[in-house]
Design an enzyme around this catalytic site. Structure first.
Site, short mmCIF file in Angstrom:
data_model
loop_
_atom_site.label_atom_id
_atom_site.label_comp_id
_atom_site.label_asym_id
_atom_site.label_seq_id
_atom_site.Cartn_x
_atom_site.Cartn_y
_atom_site.Cartn_z
N GLY A 12 0.82 -1.22 0.00
CA GLY A 12 0.00 0.00 0.00
C GLY A 12 0.85 1.26 0.00
O GLY A 12 0.59 2.20 0.74
N GLY A 16 -0.60 8.03 1.05
CA GLY A 16 -0.63 8.19 2.50
C GLY A 16 0.57 7.66 3.27
O GLY A 16 1.73 7.97 2.96
N ARG A 37 -2.27 -1.59 -5.83
CA ARG A 37 -3.01 -1.86 -7.08
C ARG A 37 -2.75 -0.74 -8.09
O ARG A 37 -2.61 -1.00 -9.26
CB ARG A 37 -4.50 -2.00 -6.76
CG ARG A 37 -4.81 -3.23 -5.90
CD ARG A 37 -6.17 -3.16 -5.28
NE ARG A 37 -6.32 -1.96 -4.46
CZ ARG A 37 -7.42 -1.62 -3.82
NH1 ARG A 37 -8.50 -2.38 -3.90
NH2 ARG A 37 -7.47 -0.52 -3.08
N TYR A 147 -14.41 -2.31 10.75
CA TYR A 147 -13.06 -1.72 10.62
C TYR A 147 -12.31 -1.87 11.94
O TYR A 147 -11.15 -2.31 11.97
CB TYR A 147 -13.13 -0.25 10.20
CG TYR A 147 -11.75 0.38 10.15
CD1 TYR A 147 -10.85 -0.01 9.16
CD2 TYR A 147 -11.33 1.29 11.10
CE1 TYR A 147 -9.56 0.52 9.11
CE2 TYR A 147 -10.05 1.83 11.07
CZ TYR A 147 -9.17 1.44 10.07
OH TYR A 147 -7.89 1.96 10.04
N LYS A 151 -8.77 -4.08 12.84
CA LYS A 151 -7.54 -3.53 13.42
C LYS A 151 -7.23 -4.17 14.78
O LYS A 151 -6.06 -4.32 15.15
CB LYS A 151 -7.63 -2.00 13.51
CG LYS A 151 -7.60 -1.33 12.13
CD LYS A 151 -6.34 -1.71 11.36
CE LYS A 151 -6.21 -1.01 10.03
NZ LYS A 151 -4.93 -1.30 9.34
#
Ligand code: NDP
Ligand code: 8X3
Length: 246
Positions: A12, A16, A37, A147, A151
């Site tokens: 990723g 960010g 991606r 979510y 985590k």
């Protein structure tokens, strides 16, 4: 790789926090393998290898890892950063599609990557797995159950992995940030830029570089030191829902 120049793999890295980690570690002179991606968004650099990666797709994970090892040799540091929140529906209102996406990305993606990287670290008796968790994994909030659960899972997976790796010299660190201004909110609000701005309004969120600093600290400790976990927020935040908006 020598102790001074490491092969650091970041998932990723097209945006960010992942992009900030890549930028900082490139400046440190390390060799990078970066995946996401959107390959057109991956940062390029002298010692930087970029390759398509979808952490939810095991064939993509295998192709990425094979190409990274062929390009840069054994992986010294795996940074499991790729992740997302999608939607803010309550449990009663959700249709379950976004749940699957979050679980597949944030939990299965971490597992797909980690199980393929760790054996070589154990064999070499060296290596470091870094997870980007979240304050949400420690302090769950309404409209975010899945979510938050993903985590919390990342945190528990790291704790268990650290136990399994006891005696191997392989390190495991979790970095749990609070609010960070990235594309995270745009993704959570499904591309609605106006809604995405709201969490960052009238407050000082973390910058992606602040989280990159935490990762840098953990991975640059001497090999005998393991930073188990770090929780980091700005001074304007004490919990996911308690944010100072002066
Ligand atoms: P961004 O949306 O800016 O970046 C997310 C990154 O994850 C992108 O590079 C995206 O790349 C990648 N990604 C998403 N899905 C996949 C996939 N299936 N395969 C490979 N890469 C994927 O958000 P952040 O930088 O903020 O998020 C990074 C991590 O930090 C996430 O795990 C997030 O949960 C966590 N976090 C974020 C916080 C915040 O407030 N921003 C706070 C706490 C934790 P691409 O779309 O190109 O594949
Ligand atoms: C991202 C931070 O508080 O929106 O993990 O969950 S929060």
């Amino acid at each position: 790789m020598t102790d001074s120049r490491k092969h650091i793999l970041v998932t990723g890295a097209s945006s960010g926090i992942g992009a900030a980690i890549a930028e900082q570690q490139a400046a440190r002179g390390h060799v990078l393998s970066l995946g996401a991606r959107r390959t057109d968004r991956l940062p390029s650099g002298e010692r930087t290898f970029c390759h398509a990666l979808d952490v939810t797709d095991e064939a993509s994970v295998e192709a990425f890892l094979a190409a990274a090892v062929a390009a840069n040799g054994p992986i010294d540091v795996l940074v499991n950063n790729a992740g997302l929140a999608r939607g803010t529906e309550t449990m009663a209102d959700a249709d379950g599609v976004a749940w699957r996406e979050m679980i597949e990305t944030n939990v299965m993606g971490v597992l797909h990557m980690t199980r393929r990287v760790v054996p070589s670290m154990i064999e070499r008796r060296a290596g470091h797995v870094v997870m980007i968790g979240s304050i949400a994994g420690r302090l769950p909030y309404e409209n975010g159950s899945v979510y938050c659960a993903t985590k919390a899972s990342v945190r528990v997976i790291a704790q268990s992995l650290r136990q399994e790796l006891f005696g191997t010299n392989v390190r495991v660190t979790t970095v749990d940030p609070g609010l960070v201004e990235t594309e995270f909110s745009l993704v959570r609000f499904r591309g609605d830029a106006e809604k995405a701005k709201v969490p960052y309004e009238n407050t000082r969120p973390l910058h992606a570089a602040d989280v990159a600093d935490c990762v840098d600290f953990a991975i640059s400790r001497p090999p005998h030191v393991n930073i188990d976990d770090l929780l980091v927020t700005t001074t304007d935040q004490v919990s996911p829902t308690r944010v100072y908006r002066g």
